[in-house]
Design an enzyme around this catalytic site. Sequence first.
Site, PDB file in Angstrom:
ATOM      1  N   ASN A 103       6.032  31.425 -12.686  1.00  0.00           N
ATOM      2  CA  ASN A 103       5.438  32.125 -11.659  1.00  0.00           C
ATOM      3  C   ASN A 103       6.080  33.545 -11.343  1.00  0.00           C
ATOM      4  O   ASN A 103       5.528  34.322 -10.867  1.00  0.00           O
ATOM      5  CB  ASN A 103       5.062  31.193 -10.499  1.00  0.00           C
ATOM      6  CG  ASN A 103       3.871  30.282 -10.805  1.00  0.00           C
ATOM      7  OD1 ASN A 103       2.872  30.980 -11.581  1.00  0.00           O
ATOM      8  ND2 ASN A 103       3.759  29.318 -10.083  1.00  0.00           N
ATOM      9  N   HIS A 343       6.872  22.772 -12.260  1.00  0.00           N
ATOM     10  CA  HIS A 343       7.802  23.961 -12.598  1.00  0.00           C
ATOM     11  C   HIS A 343       7.590  25.099 -12.576  1.00  0.00           C
ATOM     12  O   HIS A 343       8.070  25.979 -13.184  1.00  0.00           O
ATOM     13  CB  HIS A 343       8.286  23.405 -14.082  1.00  0.00           C
ATOM     14  CG  HIS A 343       8.709  21.922 -14.037  1.00  0.00           C
ATOM     15  ND1 HIS A 343       7.778  21.200 -14.950  1.00  0.00           N
ATOM     16  CD2 HIS A 343       9.607  20.895 -13.745  1.00  0.00           C
ATOM     17  CE1 HIS A 343       8.098  19.946 -14.702  1.00  0.00           C
ATOM     18  NE2 HIS A 343       9.190  19.900 -14.113  1.00  0.00           N
ATOM     19  N   CYS A 344       6.730  25.487 -11.612  1.00  0.00           N
ATOM     20  CA  CYS A 344       6.201  26.922 -11.315  1.00  0.00           C
ATOM     21  C   CYS A 344       5.837  27.529 -12.694  1.00  0.00           C
ATOM     22  O   CYS A 344       6.018  28.847 -12.836  1.00  0.00           O
ATOM     23  CB  CYS A 344       7.528  27.826 -10.735  1.00  0.00           C
ATOM     24  SG  CYS A 344       7.998  27.116  -9.156  1.00  0.00           S
ATOM     25  N   ALA A 345       5.350  26.656 -13.547  1.00  0.00           N
ATOM     26  CA  ALA A 345       4.727  27.194 -15.029  1.00  0.00           C
ATOM     27  C   ALA A 345       3.283  26.476 -14.985  1.00  0.00           C
ATOM     28  O   ALA A 345       3.037  25.829 -16.129  1.00  0.00           O
ATOM     29  CB  ALA A 345       5.772  26.954 -15.895  1.00  0.00           C
TER      30      ALA A 345
END
Length: 391
Positions: A103, A343-345
């Site tokens: 992100n 995981h901010c993905a």
Amino acid sequence: MGGLKRIYLDNAATSWPKPDSVYDAVSRYLRECGAPAGRSVYAEAHQANQAVTAARASLAKFLGADDPRRVIFTLNGTDALNLAIHGLLDEGDHVVTTVVEHNSVLRPLRQLETCRGVKVDRVACNVRGYVDPLAIRRAIRPKTKLVAVTHASNVTGTIQNISEITAIAHEREAVVLVDAAQTLGYLPIHVGELGIDLLAAPGHKGLLGPLGTGLLYLRAGMERRIRTLREGGTGTQSDDDRQPQMLPYKYEAGSLNVPGIVGLGAGIDFLRMQGNRLREHHQQLTDRLIAGLIDIGGVRVFGPAEASERVGVVSIAIEGYDPQEVAATLDGAHRVQVRAGFHCAPLMHAALGTLDLGGAVRFSIGVFNTEADIDAAIAAVAEVAAESAAT
Ligand SMILES: Cc1ncc(COP(=O)(O)O)c(C=O)c1O
């Protein structure tokens, strides 16, 4: 929790523990020096300045950058990526990025797309998390100013082919920004040989520095294209109210995080002294973890099986088990500390089909993990998976 040893496998978030030399350098600076860098002329201020200069020089050498002034200290990896992305792009520009990004790349780009008319294409990956450089070539348009790509995924650990991507992008005169958050310190990176224009990385993961550190490397000439995102005191040209254009001061407004930077310098010195030994150790542990996890019934391991195609970031799903519950049980019952979720993905999890499963459970290996840590983690997962099969 009794006598159980803490098994930290969340090094993709931040590395822990750090080498003793990092703790010592931070403590020594705070206790004995404590002065700002680049501001004053008394002995301790001079020492602080020298320590920052030495850390910058170590970092440049570590990256194969010929001029240390091309290494800018930032607050973290996100700060470095924002400087590169917001500093470079203008209305109407086109960007090629990939679905494997974090992100900290996706969100600045989404922001520019929404508010400043920047156009963004997000190239897909295959089931192992690999992005075909030819798909990047196909996405490049005449107005493509930037190709932003992560060196290795923070979900599957998959390593991308950076030299091929830079060659393709440069044929079309696009700038290449590499997010090395999961590789710097774990894989050798020579910015010149790989043809990288901009490289962003945290200092607190593979480089073993404290939290609050990061860096942006700029190839020669990029400083004429990257705008500043903040202006302020630099300790240089103080009689002028305009931001100095000289590197590194152009991008380093405000007092530097000297305790963090001296710790980062010590982390890099540790890595340079250890050389390839750490890399081999990392690969062996990654192989061992994957081999152990693959054999457990009900466990799905994402990403490539070959250690040479990945770094030590390994995500799994356990059939019928929520990732957050798995992580809580691994910590609560076994003191195995991992990260669960997305995981901010988000686009990577969409590509893996794990969005509806609550994401995945991620193990990430650090330089101080041992075979015993890996075996304990595998045994803990086996126990959780057996419980889930029994219910
Ligand atoms: C691939 C990737 N890029 C960028 C970042 C952001 O780094 P930082 O946490 O230092 O801002 C991370 C952190 O997890 C990451 O994994």
